[in-house]
Design an enzyme around this catalytic site. Sequence first.
Site, PDB file in Angstrom:
ATOM      1  N   TYR A  59      10.366 -11.803   7.470  1.00 43.64           N
ATOM      2  CA  TYR A  59       9.384 -11.651   8.015  1.00 43.64           C
ATOM      3  C   TYR A  59       9.337 -13.203   8.087  1.00 43.64           C
ATOM      4  O   TYR A  59       9.931 -14.100   7.567  1.00 43.64           O
ATOM      5  CB  TYR A  59       8.736 -11.661   6.074  1.00 43.64           C
ATOM      6  CG  TYR A  59       8.271 -10.654   5.661  1.00 43.64           C
ATOM      7  CD1 TYR A  59       8.644  -9.229   7.028  1.00 43.64           C
ATOM      8  CD2 TYR A  59       7.932 -10.241   4.844  1.00 43.64           C
ATOM      9  CE1 TYR A  59       8.433  -7.766   6.647  1.00 43.64           C
ATOM     10  CE2 TYR A  59       7.848  -8.943   3.825  1.00 43.64           C
ATOM     11  CZ  TYR A  59       7.743  -7.676   5.186  1.00 43.64           C
ATOM     12  OH  TYR A  59       8.324  -6.429   4.335  1.00 43.64           O
ATOM     13  N   SER A 157      14.865   1.322   1.450  1.00 42.33           N
ATOM     14  CA  SER A 157      12.915   1.241   1.673  1.00 42.33           C
ATOM     15  C   SER A 157      13.042   1.617   3.319  1.00 42.33           C
ATOM     16  O   SER A 157      13.836   2.142   3.553  1.00 42.33           O
ATOM     17  CB  SER A 157      12.996  -0.165   1.683  1.00 42.33           C
ATOM     18  OG  SER A 157      11.997  -0.015   2.242  1.00 42.33           O
ATOM     19  N   ASN A 158      11.951   2.747   3.385  1.00 41.50           N
ATOM     20  CA  ASN A 158      12.089   3.683   4.619  1.00 41.50           C
ATOM     21  C   ASN A 158      13.532   4.843   4.338  1.00 41.50           C
ATOM     22  O   ASN A 158      13.403   4.847   5.509  1.00 41.50           O
ATOM     23  CB  ASN A 158      12.038   2.351   6.131  1.00 41.50           C
ATOM     24  CG  ASN A 158      11.268   1.677   6.046  1.00 41.50           C
ATOM     25  OD1 ASN A 158      10.478   2.026   5.620  1.00 41.50           O
ATOM     26  ND2 ASN A 158      10.816   0.535   5.670  1.00 41.50           N
ATOM     27  N   PHE A 206       2.034  -1.437   2.585  1.00 42.61           N
ATOM     28  CA  PHE A 206       0.773  -0.540   2.806  1.00 42.61           C
ATOM     29  C   PHE A 206       0.207  -0.418   2.184  1.00 42.61           C
ATOM     30  O   PHE A 206      -0.908   0.522   2.867  1.00 42.61           O
ATOM     31  CB  PHE A 206       1.138  -0.085   4.626  1.00 42.61           C
ATOM     32  CG  PHE A 206       1.573  -1.061   6.239  1.00 42.61           C
ATOM     33  CD1 PHE A 206       1.458  -2.441   6.167  1.00 42.61           C
ATOM     34  CD2 PHE A 206       2.414   0.272   6.781  1.00 42.61           C
ATOM     35  CE1 PHE A 206       2.509  -2.909   6.591  1.00 42.61           C
ATOM     36  CE2 PHE A 206       2.907  -0.902   7.346  1.00 42.61           C
ATOM     37  CZ  PHE A 206       2.968  -1.784   7.780  1.00 42.61           C
ATOM     38  N   PRO A 207      -0.501  -0.652   1.551  1.00 35.93           N
ATOM     39  CA  PRO A 207      -1.002   0.212   0.029  1.00 35.93           C
ATOM     40  C   PRO A 207      -2.331  -0.059   0.064  1.00 35.93           C
ATOM     41  O   PRO A 207      -3.868   0.469  -0.004  1.00 35.93           O
ATOM     42  CB  PRO A 207      -0.644  -1.127  -1.346  1.00 35.93           C
ATOM     43  CG  PRO A 207      -0.319  -2.264  -0.846  1.00 35.93           C
ATOM     44  CD  PRO A 207       0.519  -1.408   0.256  1.00 35.93           C
ATOM     45  N   LEU A 208      -3.232  -1.096   1.454  1.00 36.49           N
ATOM     46  CA  LEU A 208      -4.474  -1.460   1.462  1.00 36.49           C
ATOM     47  C   LEU A 208      -4.643  -0.817   3.038  1.00 36.49           C
ATOM     48  O   LEU A 208      -5.582  -1.260   3.753  1.00 36.49           O
ATOM     49  CB  LEU A 208      -5.322  -2.925   1.826  1.00 36.49           C
ATOM     50  CG  LEU A 208      -5.012  -3.314  -0.071  1.00 36.49           C
ATOM     51  CD1 LEU A 208      -5.700  -4.364   0.036  1.00 36.49           C
ATOM     52  CD2 LEU A 208      -6.049  -2.326  -0.811  1.00 36.49           C
ATOM     53  N   SER A 210      -2.835  -1.793   5.342  1.00 45.44           N
ATOM     54  CA  SER A 210      -3.384  -2.688   6.492  1.00 45.44           C
ATOM     55  C   SER A 210      -4.494  -3.924   6.404  1.00 45.44           C
ATOM     56  O   SER A 210      -4.598  -4.503   7.553  1.00 45.44           O
ATOM     57  CB  SER A 210      -2.525  -2.850   8.088  1.00 45.44           C
ATOM     58  OG  SER A 210      -1.568  -2.857   7.918  1.00 45.44           O
ATOM     59  N   LYS A 216     -13.683  -4.254   4.991  1.00 41.39           N
ATOM     60  CA  LYS A 216     -14.752  -5.218   5.382  1.00 41.39           C
ATOM     61  C   LYS A 216     -14.434  -4.930   6.912  1.00 41.39           C
ATOM     62  O   LYS A 216     -15.581  -4.950   7.257  1.00 41.39           O
ATOM     63  CB  LYS A 216     -14.464  -6.179   5.072  1.00 41.39           C
ATOM     64  CG  LYS A 216     -12.614  -6.979   5.612  1.00 41.39           C
ATOM     65  CD  LYS A 216     -12.628  -8.295   5.145  1.00 41.39           C
ATOM     66  CE  LYS A 216     -11.221  -8.694   5.677  1.00 41.39           C
ATOM     67  NZ  LYS A 216     -10.070  -7.775   4.934  1.00 41.39           N
TER      68      LYS A 216
END
Length: 311
Positions: A59, A157-158, A206-208, A210, A216
């Site tokens: 990141y 992860s992954n 990515f719980p939301l 993205s 919204k």
Amino acid sequence: MSKQTRIGKTDLYVNQIGLGTNAIGGHNLFPNLNEDTGRKVLRTALEEGINFWDTAYIYGPERSEEIIGEVLKDTGKRKDVVLATKAAHKFVDGNVVFDNSPAFLRESVESSLKRLQTDYIDLFYIHFPDEATPKDEAVGALKELKDAGKIKAIGVSNFTFEQLKEANKDGYVDVLQSEYNLFKREAEHDLLPYTAENQISFIPYFPLASGLLGGKYNENSKFDDIRAKDPLFQGQAYSSNLQKVEELRVIANRKHAEVADIALAWYLTRHSIDVLIPGAKKPEQVTRNLKALDVDLTMDDIAEISAIFAQ
Ligand code: NAP
């Protein structure tokens, strides 16, 4: 301080709502990121008792870890936060390759420690599998780092189901982090049952979806970041996903909550999901996501939400 939850079989105790930090200094993922806003997001998390922070070498690269290190140093709050980071990406002639070799993982832990300005990492993940390294050997290297006190818990992860089983041959894997949200429920086939049976905590990324589960966006929303290529945000699929979010909103209204709160609360009803790491680009989002902990879903609510997003 709000109730602390144990992450699987680790000795780590955290607020169930953590913080994903790929938008803190993650310039390679989101153009036009403001680092000062990122610092404010972290300081708000500290004030709100959000004490599980998820970052990674890639990141930025490096910037997310560096900003976290600076904020924790400036506030003197390192010990108040359970820090998770990840590595596997290696730049070779300008291209990214994945490396899970013991030597690379050891080197990665050392460089993350420097960027985070700390002498231990609470949870260290192999970010992506490589093709060469036997997975139990890679995890064995992390076990040695854990025994040496450099890391406190081991994550992958992954990883596919087969890779996870190989990684966990000796029972050393504490956490699996995989993509999972109401739109992407493939993990329910094999990964979630396996983690539940093997005392591995499953942390969905990515719980939301993205931001799609933030409730919204509409047909006119435009995306200039990683979402520009995400299939969830394309054409007919996007329209149908927005429709599902509206169906979720009906339940949210009934519960006097927001769509995001309901989605986050639903994950916490899943077996082997102890903690969530929603990302935030603004301090208000960090504060808002804590509201998920006030949502009480009945068995009927859970079934209704599952049916809207049935696959
Ligand atoms: P996410 O959690 O699904 O979505 C976060 C986005 O949703 C925010 O940036 C914000 O975007 C929006 N949002 C947040 N709270 C909201 C609220 N209360 N109401 C409405 N919208 C809200 O996606 P993510 O941040 O990319 O993923 C979470 C974390 O998982 C990352 O930060 C990272 O730590 C980790 N991750 C790991 C991997 C891996 O390979 N292991 C891969 C991806 C991510 P907008 O303001 O733009 O709407």
